[in-house]
Structures are given as structure tokens and as C-alpha cells.
Motif scaffolding. Sequence first.
Motif, PDB file in Angstrom:
ATOM      1  N   UNK A  99      72.186  -0.640   9.908  1.00 28.04           N
ATOM      2  CA  UNK A  99      71.964  -0.735  11.344  1.00 28.04           C
ATOM      3  C   UNK A  99      71.372   0.502  11.988  1.00 28.04           C
ATOM      4  N   UNK A 100      72.014   1.641  11.751  1.00 27.12           N
ATOM      5  CA  UNK A 100      71.587   2.867  12.428  1.00 27.12           C
ATOM      6  C   UNK A 100      70.172   3.286  12.004  1.00 27.12           C
ATOM      7  N   UNK A 101      69.940   3.200  10.706  1.00 30.95           N
ATOM      8  CA  UNK A 101      68.612   3.574  10.187  1.00 30.95           C
ATOM      9  C   UNK A 101      67.543   2.598  10.699  1.00 30.95           C
ATOM     10  N   UNK A 102      67.917   1.340  10.815  1.00 27.79           N
ATOM     11  CA  UNK A 102      67.008   0.291  11.316  1.00 27.79           C
ATOM     12  C   UNK A 102      66.601   0.606  12.759  1.00 27.79           C
ATOM     13  N   UNK A 103      67.577   0.903  13.582  1.00 28.41           N
ATOM     14  CA  UNK A 103      67.291   1.206  14.995  1.00 28.41           C
ATOM     15  C   UNK A 103      66.421   2.458  15.088  1.00 28.41           C
ATOM     16  N   UNK A 104      66.748   3.456  14.270  1.00 29.34           N
ATOM     17  CA  UNK A 104      65.995   4.717  14.347  1.00 29.34           C
ATOM     18  C   UNK A 104      64.525   4.517  13.985  1.00 29.34           C
ATOM     19  N   UNK A 105      64.266   3.774  12.929  1.00 31.49           N
ATOM     20  CA  UNK A 105      62.855   3.629  12.515  1.00 31.49           C
ATOM     21  C   UNK A 105      62.093   2.747  13.513  1.00 31.49           C
ATOM     22  N   UNK A 106      62.752   1.780  14.118  1.00 29.30           N
ATOM     23  CA  UNK A 106      62.081   0.983  15.173  1.00 29.30           C
ATOM     24  C   UNK A 106      61.632   1.929  16.292  1.00 29.30           C
ATOM     25  N   UNK A 107      62.553   2.784  16.712  1.00 29.58           N
ATOM     26  CA  UNK A 107      62.244   3.691  17.824  1.00 29.58           C
ATOM     27  C   UNK A 107      61.158   4.700  17.435  1.00 29.58           C
ATOM     28  N   UNK A 108      61.225   5.209  16.193  1.00 27.87           N
ATOM     29  CA  UNK A 108      60.213   6.167  15.722  1.00 27.87           C
ATOM     30  C   UNK A 108      58.829   5.525  15.721  1.00 27.87           C
ATOM     31  N   UNK A 109      58.753   4.292  15.262  1.00 26.68           N
ATOM     32  CA  UNK A 109      57.446   3.615  15.196  1.00 26.68           C
ATOM     33  C   UNK A 109      56.931   3.325  16.599  1.00 26.68           C
ATOM     34  N   UNK A 110      57.809   2.903  17.491  1.00 25.24           N
ATOM     35  CA  UNK A 110      57.364   2.638  18.862  1.00 25.24           C
ATOM     36  C   UNK A 110      56.812   3.914  19.490  1.00 25.24           C
ATOM     37  N   UNK A 111      57.468   5.029  19.213  1.00 20.69           N
ATOM     38  CA  UNK A 111      57.018   6.315  19.757  1.00 20.69           C
ATOM     39  C   UNK A 111      55.643   6.688  19.189  1.00 20.69           C
ATOM     40  N   UNK A 112      55.497   6.487  17.876  1.00 22.78           N
ATOM     41  CA  UNK A 112      54.217   6.791  17.216  1.00 22.78           C
ATOM     42  C   UNK A 112      53.105   5.915  17.809  1.00 22.78           C
ATOM     43  N   UNK A 113      53.368   4.629  17.955  1.00 21.39           N
ATOM     44  CA  UNK A 113      52.357   3.708  18.491  1.00 21.39           C
ATOM     45  C   UNK A 113      52.048   4.041  19.948  1.00 21.39           C
ATOM     46  N   UNK A 114      53.085   4.416  20.662  1.00 24.67           N
ATOM     47  CA  UNK A 114      52.886   4.806  22.070  1.00 24.67           C
ATOM     48  C   UNK A 114      51.921   5.991  22.160  1.00 24.67           C
ATOM     49  N   UNK A 115      52.155   6.993  21.302  1.00 24.87           N
ATOM     50  CA  UNK A 115      51.300   8.196  21.321  1.00 24.87           C
ATOM     51  C   UNK A 115      49.850   7.852  21.006  1.00 24.87           C
ATOM     52  N   UNK A 116      49.666   6.972  20.030  1.00 25.43           N
ATOM     53  CA  UNK A 116      48.315   6.675  19.558  1.00 25.43           C
ATOM     54  C   UNK A 116      47.614   5.653  20.451  1.00 25.43           C
ATOM     55  N   UNK A 117      48.348   4.636  20.873  1.00 25.63           N
ATOM     56  CA  UNK A 117      47.722   3.510  21.582  1.00 25.63           C
ATOM     57  C   UNK A 117      47.895   3.575  23.094  1.00 25.63           C
ATOM     58  N   UNK A 118      48.790   4.465  23.524  1.00 26.91           N
ATOM     59  CA  UNK A 118      48.947   4.674  24.960  1.00 26.91           C
ATOM     60  C   UNK A 118      49.692   3.585  25.694  1.00 26.91           C
ATOM     61  N   UNK A 119      50.540   2.841  24.975  1.00 26.78           N
ATOM     62  CA  UNK A 119      51.358   1.856  25.678  1.00 26.78           C
ATOM     63  C   UNK A 119      52.808   1.989  25.221  1.00 26.78           C
ATOM     64  N   UNK A 120      53.742   1.807  26.142  1.00 23.59           N
ATOM     65  CA  UNK A 120      55.142   1.764  25.715  1.00 23.59           C
ATOM     66  C   UNK A 120      55.724   0.372  26.000  1.00 23.59           C
ATOM     67  N   UNK A 121      54.861  -0.618  25.905  1.00 30.39           N
ATOM     68  CA  UNK A 121      55.280  -2.017  26.058  1.00 30.39           C
ATOM     69  C   UNK A 121      55.145  -2.687  24.688  1.00 30.39           C
ATOM     70  N   UNK A 122      56.182  -3.408  24.285  1.00 26.06           N
ATOM     71  CA  UNK A 122      56.194  -4.029  22.962  1.00 26.06           C
ATOM     72  C   UNK A 122      56.886  -5.381  23.007  1.00 26.06           C
ATOM     73  N   UNK A 123      56.475  -6.257  22.101  1.00 27.42           N
ATOM     74  CA  UNK A 123      57.283  -7.428  21.780  1.00 27.42           C
ATOM     75  C   UNK A 123      57.805  -7.209  20.369  1.00 27.42           C
ATOM     76  N   UNK A 124      59.126  -7.310  20.222  1.00 27.05           N
ATOM     77  CA  UNK A 124      59.752  -7.154  18.911  1.00 27.05           C
ATOM     78  C   UNK A 124      60.312  -8.514  18.515  1.00 27.05           C
ATOM     79  N   UNK A 125      60.069  -8.928  17.282  1.00 24.88           N
ATOM     80  CA  UNK A 125      60.595 -10.247  16.931  1.00 24.88           C
ATOM     81  C   UNK A 125      60.660 -10.522  15.447  1.00 24.88           C
TER      82      UNK A 125
END
Length: 139
Positions: free
Chosen positions: A58-84
Amino acid sequence: MRECIFCQIVEKKIKAKIIGESENFLVFLDIHPHAPGHSLLIPKKHFANFQELPEEYGQEFVKIIKDIMLKLKRVLGTDNFTLGVNEGPLAGQAVFHLHLHIIPRFKNDGGGSIHSVVYNQPKESVEEIYQKIINASES
Ligand code: 5GP
Ligand code: ZN
């Protein structure tokens, strides 16, 4: 699992555009993206679906989701996501190795919210469904 595409990606037998990794998870770009940066997060071990994923991840799962969202935010300039997760064939699961879709969202991208995935209006009231769930014995 030998015939599983995603296990073969983990084993580097099939190439993928890997954008993140932790001890037990791998993230790579979807081969048929529905948006720029559409990524798939998978456990390195084969679990068919989310229900099979052990809680200790669980904890590692949540952390990597957040890390990837941050990385994508930096590169793509959006902090809006659909997770599913498409959990099971009726929900559209095609690859039976757990994967979380991480889909960056943009202004006017033509997509909808999770609510647009299905509208199977229940015949029973919310109260009736609630009572069924509450009164069901644990199995
Ligand atoms: P599902 O419908 O099972 O939730 O989605 C499976 C996803 O895996 C699809 O979005 C599909 O494009 C992606 N996919 C299937 N095979 C491959 C592959 O070999 N490499 C990558 N990168 N993505 C794949
Ligand atoms: Zn697998």
C-alpha cells in the motif's frame, strides 16, 4: 508468468518506455495512449487484478503514484489526472496483470470524468443497496 505481456516487460523481454521504478513497481508509457503521458503502473510480481495486490504494498503504491504524478506535472504542465483500474473483463480489463492507468488531463481534452464510464441506473434505491451491504455477513 511466462505468457503475460507485462511480466515480460518487467523481465525486459519486451521493450517499454519506462518512466519510473521502485522496489516492487514499474511505470511505463501506454503503447496506445489516450492522452500525452498516459502511463501504466504495475507491480513487478504478477497479480491479476487489484484484489490480489497484498496490503503491504500500500504505502509504496501510493508513493509511486504521487511521484509519477509529480514527474508528469513537471514535464507536461498539468496537475489534473484520471486514475483508474479496469478490474475484470466487464470493466474492460484486457491485460490480466494489475495496472493502474495514470492519464494526464488537459483543458478541452474532450474527455469526461469517471462518471462517464458507465451509467447503469440501479433498480433498487440507494437505501435498499445500503441495507443489503450492511446486513451481509462477512465471507
Ligand atoms: P486494460 O484495458 O487492460 O486496462 O488496458 C491495457 C492497456 O495496456 C491498454 O491501454 C494497452 O494500450 C496497454 N498495452 C497493451 N499491451 C502493451 C504493451 O505491450 N506495451 C505497452 N506499453 N502497453 C501495452
Ligand atoms: Zn504478469
